[in-house]
Design a protein around this motif. Structure first.
Motif, PDB file in Angstrom:
ATOM      1  N   PRO A 215       0.813  -1.229   0.000  1.00  0.00           N
ATOM      2  CA  PRO A 215       0.000   0.000   0.000  1.00  0.00           C
ATOM      3  C   PRO A 215       0.840   1.269   0.000  1.00  0.00           C
ATOM      4  CG  PRO A 215      -0.832  -1.594   1.606  1.00  0.00           C
ATOM      5  CD  PRO A 215       0.497  -2.092   1.153  1.00  0.00           C
ATOM      6  N   LEU A 216       2.011   1.219   0.654  1.00  0.00           N
ATOM      7  CA  LEU A 216       2.885   2.395   0.679  1.00  0.00           C
ATOM      8  C   LEU A 216       3.488   2.642  -0.698  1.00  0.00           C
ATOM      9  CD1 LEU A 216       4.756   1.729   4.047  1.00  0.00           C
ATOM     10  CD2 LEU A 216       2.756   3.169   3.668  1.00  0.00           C
ATOM     11  N   ARG A 217       3.838   1.572  -1.400  1.00  0.00           N
ATOM     12  CA  ARG A 217       4.434   1.712  -2.725  1.00  0.00           C
ATOM     13  C   ARG A 217       3.445   2.266  -3.744  1.00  0.00           C
ATOM     14  NH1 ARG A 217       7.798  -3.965  -2.574  1.00  0.00           N
ATOM     15  NH2 ARG A 217       9.799  -3.080  -1.901  1.00  0.00           N
ATOM     16  N   ARG A 218       2.169   2.053  -3.527  1.00  0.00           N
ATOM     17  CA  ARG A 218       1.153   2.545  -4.461  1.00  0.00           C
ATOM     18  C   ARG A 218       0.717   3.980  -4.158  1.00  0.00           C
ATOM     19  NH1 ARG A 218      -0.923  -2.832  -3.755  1.00  0.00           N
ATOM     20  NH2 ARG A 218      -2.416  -2.067  -2.208  1.00  0.00           N
TER      21      ARG A 218
ATOM     22  N   PRO B 187       5.590  10.880  -3.141  1.00  0.00           N
ATOM     23  CA  PRO B 187       6.923  10.294  -3.318  1.00  0.00           C
ATOM     24  C   PRO B 187       7.610   9.963  -1.998  1.00  0.00           C
ATOM     25  CG  PRO B 187       6.632  12.194  -4.762  1.00  0.00           C
ATOM     26  CD  PRO B 187       5.469  12.189  -3.830  1.00  0.00           C
ATOM     27  N   GLN B 188       7.400  10.792  -0.970  1.00  0.00           N
ATOM     28  CA  GLN B 188       8.029  10.530   0.319  1.00  0.00           C
ATOM     29  C   GLN B 188       7.478   9.247   0.940  1.00  0.00           C
ATOM     30  OE1 GLN B 188       7.464  14.081   2.652  1.00  0.00           O
ATOM     31  NE2 GLN B 188       9.231  15.113   1.731  1.00  0.00           N
ATOM     32  N   THR B 189       6.183   9.021   0.747  1.00  0.00           N
ATOM     33  CA  THR B 189       5.584   7.789   1.268  1.00  0.00           C
ATOM     34  C   THR B 189       6.143   6.580   0.530  1.00  0.00           C
ATOM     35  OG1 THR B 189       3.547   8.959   1.826  1.00  0.00           O
ATOM     36  CG2 THR B 189       3.415   6.567   1.678  1.00  0.00           C
TER      37      THR B 189
ATOM     38  N   ALA C 202       8.399   3.395   1.916  1.00  0.00           N
ATOM     39  CA  ALA C 202       8.092   1.983   1.683  1.00  0.00           C
ATOM     40  C   ALA C 202       9.362   1.165   1.532  1.00  0.00           C
ATOM     41  CB  ALA C 202       7.216   1.833   0.438  1.00  0.00           C
ATOM     42  N   GLU C 203      10.339   1.710   0.819  1.00  0.00           N
ATOM     43  CA  GLU C 203      11.585   0.969   0.619  1.00  0.00           C
ATOM     44  C   GLU C 203      12.351   0.836   1.931  1.00  0.00           C
ATOM     45  OE1 GLU C 203      11.919  -0.513  -2.239  1.00  0.00           O
ATOM     46  OE2 GLU C 203      10.025   0.474  -2.683  1.00  0.00           O
ATOM     47  N   ALA C 204      12.366   1.893   2.720  1.00  0.00           N
ATOM     48  CA  ALA C 204      13.039   1.814   4.023  1.00  0.00           C
ATOM     49  C   ALA C 204      12.326   0.820   4.933  1.00  0.00           C
ATOM     50  CB  ALA C 204      13.072   3.206   4.678  1.00  0.00           C
ATOM     51  N   THR C 205      11.009   0.810   4.879  1.00  0.00           N
ATOM     52  CA  THR C 205      10.244  -0.148   5.682  1.00  0.00           C
ATOM     53  C   THR C 205      10.523  -1.574   5.238  1.00  0.00           C
ATOM     54  OG1 THR C 205       8.482   1.487   6.013  1.00  0.00           O
ATOM     55  CG2 THR C 205       7.919  -0.813   6.409  1.00  0.00           C
ATOM     56  N   ALA C 206      10.601  -1.783   3.933  1.00  0.00           N
ATOM     57  CA  ALA C 206      10.880  -3.120   3.412  1.00  0.00           C
ATOM     58  C   ALA C 206      12.239  -3.616   3.884  1.00  0.00           C
ATOM     59  CB  ALA C 206      10.817  -3.115   1.883  1.00  0.00           C
TER      60      ALA C 206
END
Length: 249
Positions: free
Chosen positions: A208-211, A215-217, A221-225
């Motif tokens: 959901p964050l990637r979608r 852009p900051q969200t 998402a990548e940092a969360t992953a």
């Protein structure tokens, strides 16, 4: 793109400033290159792109010049997708004091306000670093037949362009190390299946964050992953050690 100036060739071979361990270099580089690994640094050393000093006991010691050189190599891979052969030529030209014309960076695509953001297809997601098949074989110290066998079991998979990401080197070396204990690729299918399931759980959280249109969200998402992946790996290791009754080393 902020560039760290690269020191001259003379500094690389001298103890200019405080010498750093490979772990210290890894921590410095991770500020800009979160996906960098010790295996990647060792691979670049094996390719002759960086030449750290060695202590009497064999430990690598890096100068500030080595750190800056590694950062430059990683930027050339990340921002310009240059193969190692071309990067080597550029490094040699830098050391001679020559100016190098690099290919232009692709500007990030900004979605219009009225258009929903769609994640890029997996085939077009840029990798942090890509290597060729010959480079993977050299780094893993295996032959073509063994690599083909690993691929047949899904332990290693090439990218759509035929190259491999930096993580393939780590996987290949670990599979080779396990093979010395008699564990064959067919024995590791369960490990691969478990990793895929763990990746699926992480993807459920970050999808959901990637979608998101912000852009900051999406960057978050990548940092969360990455954080979830690290926690998953630590949990997996702890569970295996617990099951075997082995204390952490």
């Amino acid at each position: 793109m902020a560039h760290t100036p690269m020191s001259g060739a003379g500094e690389r071979g001298t103890a200019a400033g405080r010498l750093m361990s490979i772990g210290a270099v890894l921590n410095r580089l991770r500020e800009e290159f979160p996906e960098i690994t010790i295996s990647k640094i060792r691979f670049l050393e094996a390719e002759g792109l960086v030449e750290p000093q060695r202590t009497a006991s064999g430990y690598r010691k890096f100068t500030r010049g080595d750190l800056e050189r590694l950062a430059l190599i990683l930027r050339l891979q990340r921002d310009h997708y240059l193969p190692l052969r071309v990067i080597r030529e550029h490094l040699e030209a830098y050391e001679r004091g020559e100016q190098i014309q690099l290919p232009a960076q692709a500007a990030p695509r900004e979605a219009a306000d009225e258009e929903p953001w769609e994640p890029p297809a997996a085939d077009h997601r840029p990798a942090a670093a890509r290597i060729g098949r010959d480079e993977l074989l050299a780094a893993a110290e295996v032959d073509e037949a063994r690599l083909a066998e690993w691929e047949s079991y899904g332990l290693i998979a090439p990218l759509p362009d035929g190259g491999y990401d930096a993580g393939a080197v780590t996987v290949a070396k670990l599979v080779a190390d396990l093979g010395r204990f008699g564990l064959e690729p067919r024995h590791l299918r369960a490990v691969k299946a478990a990793a895929d399931r763990e990746a699926g759980l992480v993807e459920q959280v970050v999808a959901p964050l990637r979608r998101h249109r912000n852009p900051q969200t999406r960057a978050h998402a990548e940092a969360t992953a990455r954080e979830l992946a690290n926690l998953s790996v630590r949990l997996h290791a702890a569970l295996v050690r617990t099951a075997l009754g082995v204390r952490p080393s």
